[in-house]
Design an enzyme around this catalytic site. Structure first.
Site, PDB file in Angstrom:
ATOM      1  N   CYS A 186      32.885  42.158 -26.817  1.00  0.00           N
ATOM      2  CA  CYS A 186      33.298  43.063 -25.731  1.00  0.00           C
ATOM      3  C   CYS A 186      34.614  42.610 -25.094  1.00  0.00           C
ATOM      4  CB  CYS A 186      32.195  43.190 -24.688  1.00  0.00           C
ATOM      5  SG  CYS A 186      31.636  41.610 -24.074  1.00  0.00           S
ATOM      6  N   ASN A 187      34.959  41.337 -25.239  1.00  0.00           N
ATOM      7  CA  ASN A 187      36.171  40.830 -24.594  1.00  0.00           C
ATOM      8  C   ASN A 187      37.346  40.615 -25.531  1.00  0.00           C
ATOM      9  OD1 ASN A 187      35.441  40.781 -21.912  1.00  0.00           O
ATOM     10  ND2 ASN A 187      34.362  38.847 -22.120  1.00  0.00           N
ATOM     11  N   ARG A 188      37.100  40.689 -26.829  1.00  0.00           N
ATOM     12  CA  ARG A 188      38.224  40.473 -27.756  1.00  0.00           C
ATOM     13  C   ARG A 188      37.954  41.103 -29.118  1.00  0.00           C
ATOM     14  NH1 ARG A 188      40.222  35.894 -27.358  1.00  0.00           N
ATOM     15  NH2 ARG A 188      39.151  35.347 -25.433  1.00  0.00           N
TER      16      ARG A 188
ATOM     17  N   HIS B 200      44.491  28.787 -31.372  1.00  0.00           N
ATOM     18  CA  HIS B 200      43.881  29.921 -30.671  1.00  0.00           C
ATOM     19  C   HIS B 200      42.379  29.982 -30.953  1.00  0.00           C
ATOM     20  CE1 HIS B 200      43.527  33.799 -28.763  1.00  0.00           C
ATOM     21  NE2 HIS B 200      42.863  34.221 -29.830  1.00  0.00           N
TER      22      HIS B 200
ATOM     23  N   THR C 172      29.398  29.741 -22.973  1.00  0.00           N
ATOM     24  CA  THR C 172      28.989  29.313 -24.308  1.00  0.00           C
ATOM     25  C   THR C 172      28.651  30.478 -25.245  1.00  0.00           C
ATOM     26  OG1 THR C 172      26.783  29.081 -23.409  1.00  0.00           O
ATOM     27  CG2 THR C 172      28.097  27.077 -23.552  1.00  0.00           C
TER      28      THR C 172
ATOM     29  N   GLY D 265      25.489  46.129   6.233  1.00  0.00           N
ATOM     30  CA  GLY D 265      26.874  46.595   6.164  1.00  0.00           C
ATOM     31  C   GLY D 265      27.257  46.803   4.719  1.00  0.00           C
ATOM     32  N   ALA D 266      27.401  48.069   4.309  1.00  0.00           N
ATOM     33  CA  ALA D 266      27.553  48.380   2.889  1.00  0.00           C
ATOM     34  C   ALA D 266      29.004  48.294   2.435  1.00  0.00           C
ATOM     35  CB  ALA D 266      26.962  49.760   2.613  1.00  0.00           C
ATOM     36  N   GLY D 267      29.587  47.114   2.489  1.00  0.00           N
ATOM     37  CA  GLY D 267      30.965  46.922   2.020  1.00  0.00           C
ATOM     38  C   GLY D 267      30.999  46.620   0.534  1.00  0.00           C
TER      39      GLY D 267
END
Lengths: 260, 359
Positions: free
Chosen positions: B50-52, B98, B114, B188-190
């Site tokens: 999903c990331n590369r 790499h 990991t 407080g819904a921030g």
């Protein structure tokens, strides 16, 4: 030579302690397994020593301070194995191992083991009473260890400064639960021990009864006082073990020479 | 023979771009077959997570192989066969280093994680099973796995949380253990409190109450998270039911006081209460932290812990890079001159220590 299993057991606990320290330093989890193996080996050797000693003297091995300390260390190890894998792998073992090393090294080095005598058969209830009481002290000792761990964990959480051991420690709620369970195990064993002594009309000095009752009352209050808060419970369970240790020395002094 | 890598990752491309080039498991064998048949490429492997998305190749002709990789990527992403901006094209030692960094978790979104090692192992196994790897890529990937193992002999690279969300979750687990029995409340819904609550939910928190001055906002957030909306003025009455309180209101004064929390703690029979104050000015009176069983963290203390975790990891990265550089040198020499690879971590060899205490 009959002390050899106890000496080896002490070495096992020492190696287990060293393995946990090394695993924290290097992150090698294989060393944790080695730690548990060493604790198990040490416990087996303790058991062997107590069995052999019991056979030699024809009595439950609680006839002098040396044997009492060995039995106390065995009880603490028993409770350590009894309260769950999660606690063992999260540093409880690391805190327990030095206590066991201290108890056993003290027993082995101090001149508190006179030459063996063969005891005439005693009332088995008296031996049962003694064994229950020393096992209760084992539970209190481990409750003290859990209390010290709770205080260490709480200090880091309150100060918001997480040290190197923080992520290896058990959750603080689990420590509070373990502490309370060990206190309850101890109080039940001590109650049974005192009740067995009373039921057979054991002849003891009033001071011994007084100490026993004070100790029992203190631990009972500690176990019941849930409103006291986990911090105070941890603090008192660590401190109360000192009271228990003092009581143990007094009882041993009283029984010295006759066997418990 | 040279090793090449053409890829994109979370560092260079947004998720919409990454998903265009991603190769699902079901298409992997066919993609490997296609890639392996292109000019200049002798061996190939594809890492698609999903990331590369990364294409590795052992090339007999570097220029032709890189053109082939670009052509393949362009067809996959339905774009022109030139290096699109988010792609990186690496060759030789850069490509070697790499992959070593990727499997070691140094290129991951959460440094030191990991999961990537397992994903690359799976990708390599798929390539080996499809017959698209040979002597060079086999040796390269196996070496990479050894490097990752060496890097992870240091606990510091994976230890400690590095974001406010992960600090909160880790602290909650250190206080309660498993979170499955815990209830949380958002006051407080921030946005930050919502993210923090989501992080807690992802770790199994049982239920969430949402209280906000605007009830509609509380209701919509509660619906989004599968929680229960409550009116703001009812919140204090529900404190005895919760284990974790996340506060992030815009109130100019404290809305959670010691006088409110002290009786709640007495009702909890020793069970701790974790309070997270994300508001500025603060919502929770600081003296609440003095109560037995209450653990209060404000935004500064959470950020300080995250920073501490990141610093530890940064120091480790420098040590890991030294180790990786040595392995890259060794592997490059093997690849280009045939010099035998030294077996790693032999006793007595001068291994750069990854342990801060040992240096």
């Amino acid at each position: 030579m009959d002390r050899l299993p106890l000496i080896l057991s002490t070495l096992c606990f020492l190696l287990g302690f060293a393995a946990t320290l090394a695993s924290l330093r290097t992150g090698r989890h294989g060393l944790r397994r080695f730690h548990v193996a060493m604790m198990a080996g040490g416990f087996a050797l303790q058991t062997l020593f107590l069995l052999q000693r019991g056979r030699t003297i024809g009595h439950c091995p609680l006839t002098d301070l040396f044997e009492v300390l060995a039995f106390l260390s065995w009880s603490a190890a028993l409770f350590y194995f009894g309260i769950g894998r999660a606690f063992r792998l999260s540093l409880l073992g690391m805190f327990t191992a030095p206590l066991l090393v201290l108890l056993q090294t003290g027993a082995l080095l101090a001149p508190i083991d006179p030459p063996h005598r063969l005891f005439a058969p005693h009332n088995p209830w008296v031996q049962f009473h003694a064994a229950l009481c020393v096992m209760a002290y084992g539970a209190f000792a481990l409750a003290g260890v859990a209390g010290v761990m709770y205080l260490a964990q709480e200090r880091q959480l309150k100060r918001r400064h997480l040290g190197v051991f923080f992520f290896e420690m058990p959750p603080i709620a689990d420590l509070a639960t373990a502490n309370l369970r060990l206190l309850w195990a101890g109080i039940l064993l001590l109650s049974a021990g005192l009740a067995s002594a009373a039921s057979i009309g054991m002849a003891v000095a009033p001071s011994v009864w007084t100490w026993g009752a004070v100790l029992w009352g203190a631990y009972l209050l500690l176990s019941l006082a849930r409103r006291m808060g986990p911090r105070r419970t941890a603090l008192f369970s660590a401190g109360a073990f000192l009271l228990a240790a003092a009581a143990l020395c007094l009882f041993n002094h009283f029984y010295q020479g006759g066997g418990l | 023979m040279q090793i090449l890598c053409l890829g994109l990752s979370h560092q260079t491309a947004a998720v919409e771009t990454r998903e265009r080039f991603a190769i699902p498991d079901t298409e992997l064998a066919r993609a490997l077959g296609t890639l392996g048949s292109l000019p200049g490429i002798a061996e190939t492997a594809i890492v698609s997570t999903c990331n590369r998305v990364e294409f590795y190749a052992a090339a007999t002709d570097v220029h032709a192989a890189m053109c082939s990789l670009l052509q393949f990527a362009a067809e996959r992403g339905k774009c022109a066969p030139v290096v699109p901006k988010p792609f990186y094209a690496l060759k030789g030692e850069a490509a070697l280093g790499h992959l070593f960094r990727v499997v070691s978790g140094l290129e991951s979104m959460v440094i030191g994680e990991t999961e990537i090692l397992g994903q690359v192992k799976k990708a390599y196994a798929a390539a080996a099973a499809a017959g698209s790897t040979g002597r060079n890529l086999n040796k390269f990937f196996q070496r990479a796995f050894n490097v990752a193992k060496e890097v992870r002999t240091s606990p510091a690279i994976t230890r400690g949380p590095v974001s406010v969300g992960s600090v909160t979750v880790d602290l909650a687990e250190k206080i309660f253990g498993k979170l499955a029995a815990c209830r949380a409340m958002i006051l407080g819904a921030g946005e930050t409190s919502e993210l923090t609550a989501k992080a807690l939910l992802s770790r199994g928190v049982k239920s969430i109450f949402v209280a906000n001055r605007t009830f509609e906002r509380a209701a919509s957030l509660a619906a989004a998270m599968g929680g229960e909306a409550i009116r703001f003025d009812e919140a204090a009455r529900r404190y005895p039911e919760i284990d974790i309180l996340i506060s992030s209101t815009a109130a100019p004064h404290a809305v959670v006081t010691r006088a409110q929390i002290a009786p709640v703690l007495r009702q909890r029979s020793g069970r701790p209460l974790f309070l997270i104050d994300l508001a500025v000015p603060r919502d929770i009176e600081p003296c609440v932290n003095d109560l037995d069983g209450a653990f209060l963290y404000d935004i500064d203390s959470l950020q300080a812990i995250a920073h501490q975790g990141m610093e530890v990891r940064r120091k480790e990265i420098a040590r890991c890079e030294t180790l990786i550089a040595r392995h890259v040198g060794d592997f490059h020499a093997w690849l280009t001159t045939g010099r035998p690879l030294p077996s790693h971590a032999e006793p007595g060899t001068a291994e750069p220590s990854l342990n801060p205490a040992a240096s």
